[in-house]
Motif scaffolding. Structure first.
Motif, PDB file in Angstrom:
ATOM      1  N   ASP A 274       0.707  -1.359   0.037  1.00 23.91           N
ATOM      2  CA  ASP A 274       0.056   0.147  -0.104  1.00 23.91           C
ATOM      3  C   ASP A 274       0.955   1.255   0.034  1.00 23.91           C
ATOM      4  N   HIS A 359      -2.691   2.088   9.353  1.00 26.28           N
ATOM      5  CA  HIS A 359      -3.500   1.038   9.335  1.00 26.28           C
ATOM      6  C   HIS A 359      -2.621  -0.198   9.391  1.00 26.28           C
ATOM      7  N   THR A 382       1.022   0.784   7.689  1.00 27.41           N
ATOM      8  CA  THR A 382       1.208   1.840   6.936  1.00 27.41           C
ATOM      9  C   THR A 382       1.357   3.183   7.475  1.00 27.41           C
ATOM     10  N   GLU A 384       0.764   7.138   6.668  1.00 31.16           N
ATOM     11  CA  GLU A 384       0.745   7.806   5.429  1.00 31.16           C
ATOM     12  C   GLU A 384      -0.083   9.420   5.826  1.00 31.16           C
ATOM     13  N   GLU A 399       3.303   7.608   1.553  1.00 27.29           N
ATOM     14  CA  GLU A 399       2.875   6.274   2.329  1.00 27.29           C
ATOM     15  C   GLU A 399       3.889   5.172   2.181  1.00 27.29           C
TER      16      GLU A 399
HETATM   17 MN    MN Z   1      -3.211   3.000   3.025  1.00 30.19          MN
END
Ligand code: MN
Length: 430
Positions: A274, A359, A382, A384, A399
């Protein structure tokens, strides 16, 4: 499967950890996901139920896992049920697991065809007091279709009304929130594939290219590296579209002088990367863009440094808010009066940074795991932060994905993906 499967030892270990959490005389059942319909005879790509995958490594529809660690009959303590394959299915749908392959993948010795499930389950239930069933208890789940697990709960409770029923989900959240080394290796591959996509587009982006052409470049690079594609709908947002947090239309032309925000990650072996990067379409940041960019980058680095063992995640989010607040004052976006008059439930900084900083990440992009308890080694998050200035038509988010380490703070799975403004400018102009 395009990906290299992990060793069965991981799944054996995962089942041991799960069974350790069960009450005495228990049986637990995990069902695979359905193949979801679209229209007419169309279907979506199959995506395994992540809990079943975590406990077995089996990546196939119509699969059931039964575990009953205290069952007096040792052959029934772990049973995996698969759809029976035959020549007709092999020709039309391709290869399905044989019993030998399923044993090699999962480490489960007793592999049965699905037609035997009722008989085995009835026997194990007669010998058990407690039943653990699985539901989607993600904090933000919004499930409107009835899953195979949900249908099973109904059937089971109707047939066996006097057993003690329990939830597997809290156990699965606790276990899956802390990653094993093999899982971190798989996440690293997903991040490395994402890096290849990002490096590919750095030499591709220039004024006049479209957001969907950039999306296509990523997908090309992901799939040729054994990914099934995007881990989630990619956000390729030029100019003011970056201020729309879930912009996924990706239909505009990138214009000279704009910033381009890309929230893109590759999937690999059901694990997800991500990443978010923000780059100047023309290859050079303007002075203002650079000031905002560097502010976000400072917050990103500081946030990663305070996300460490023992920190409470809610306290962490508050602390990052204060760091962001001072950056926004520095950029002239908010002032001391705004802060003095702010609503404590929606502080002034939220006008420009309205989402959470971190998260869990793993088999789910917004992975299961505690969002209230303390941070533990092996958790993957993450980091971000972002600043979105609608009135200036620009948004910056950066991120990375990090692993919480035992001693040295964290390990950055995206340490090799360019993030410093100079490096990005150099690569875009080389
Ligand atoms: Mn994310």
């Amino acid at each position: 499967m395009k990906y290299q499967p992990l060793s069965s030892s991981l799944y054996i270990k995962n089942r041991e950890k799960f069974c350790y959490k069960l009450a005495e005389s228990s049986v637990a059942i995990f069902n695979s996901n359905d193949i979801m319909p679209t229209n007419a005879d169309g279907t979506m790509r199959f995506r395994q139920n992540n809990d079943l995958f975590y406990l077995t490594g089996i990546d196939q529809e119509e699969t059931i896992l039964l575990v009953a660690p205290d069952c007096p009959n040792p052959t029934m303590r772990e049973v995996l049920f698969l759809r029976e394959t035959n020549e007709h299915i092999a020709i039309w749908e391709g290869h399905k697991y044989t019993k030998e392959e399923a044993e090699a993948t999962s480490g489960i010795k007793n592999i049965q065809w699905l037609s035997n499930f009722d008989q085995v389950f009835n026997t194990v239930m007669a010998l058990s007091c407690n039943v653990y069933l699985n539901t989607n208890e993600h904090l933000r789940a919004g499930v409107v279709v009835e899953t195979q697990d949900a249908r099973f709960i109904k059937e089971c409770k109707e047939k066996f009304p006097l057993h003690n029923y329990h939830r597997s989900a809290p156990i699965m959240h606790e276990l899956r929130g802390v990653k094993e080394k093999e899982e971190i290796d798989q996440l690293q591959i997903a991040c490395d594939i994402t890096e290849k996509g990002f490096r590919r587009i750095l030499s591709f982006v220039k004024p006049g290219v479209t957001e969907y052409e950039i999306e296509a470049e990523y997908l090309h690079e992901f799939v040729r590296n054994r990914s099934n594609g995007f881990a989630y709908q990619p956000i390729i947002a030029s100019g003011a579209s970056a201020c729309v947090l879930h912009y996924i239309e990706n239909h505009k032309e990138c214009l000279a002088g704009e910033l381009l925000l890309m929230d893109v990650g590759a999937e690999y072996g059901n694990y997800n990367a991500d990443m978010t990067r923000t780059i100047p379409v023309s290859g050079r940041f303007t002075e203002r863009q650079r000031a905002v960019y560097d502010a976000v980058l400072r917050v990103q680095k500081e946030a990663a440094n305070i996300l460490r063992i023992g920190t409470n995640i809610q306290d962490y989010h508050k602390e990052v808010g204060l760091i962001m607040q001072s950056e926004l004052v520095g950029l002239g976006l908010i002032d001391q009066t705004d802060i003095k008059n702010q609503d404590p439930a929606w502080p002034a900084y939220k006008k420009y940074f309205m989402h959470g900083t971190s998260h869990h990440l793993g088999l789910d992009v917004h992975d299961v795991g505690t969002m209230h308890g303390p941070i533990k080694p092996g958790m993957v998050f993450t980091v971000e932060p972002g600043i979105y200035i609608q009135e200036e038509g620009l948004g910056v988010r950066l991120e990375n994905n990090i692993v919480i380490k035992e001693e040295k703070g964290y390990f950055d799975l995206m340490r090799n993906i360019p993030i410093e403004a100079e490096e990005i400018e150099d690569l875009m102009n080389s």
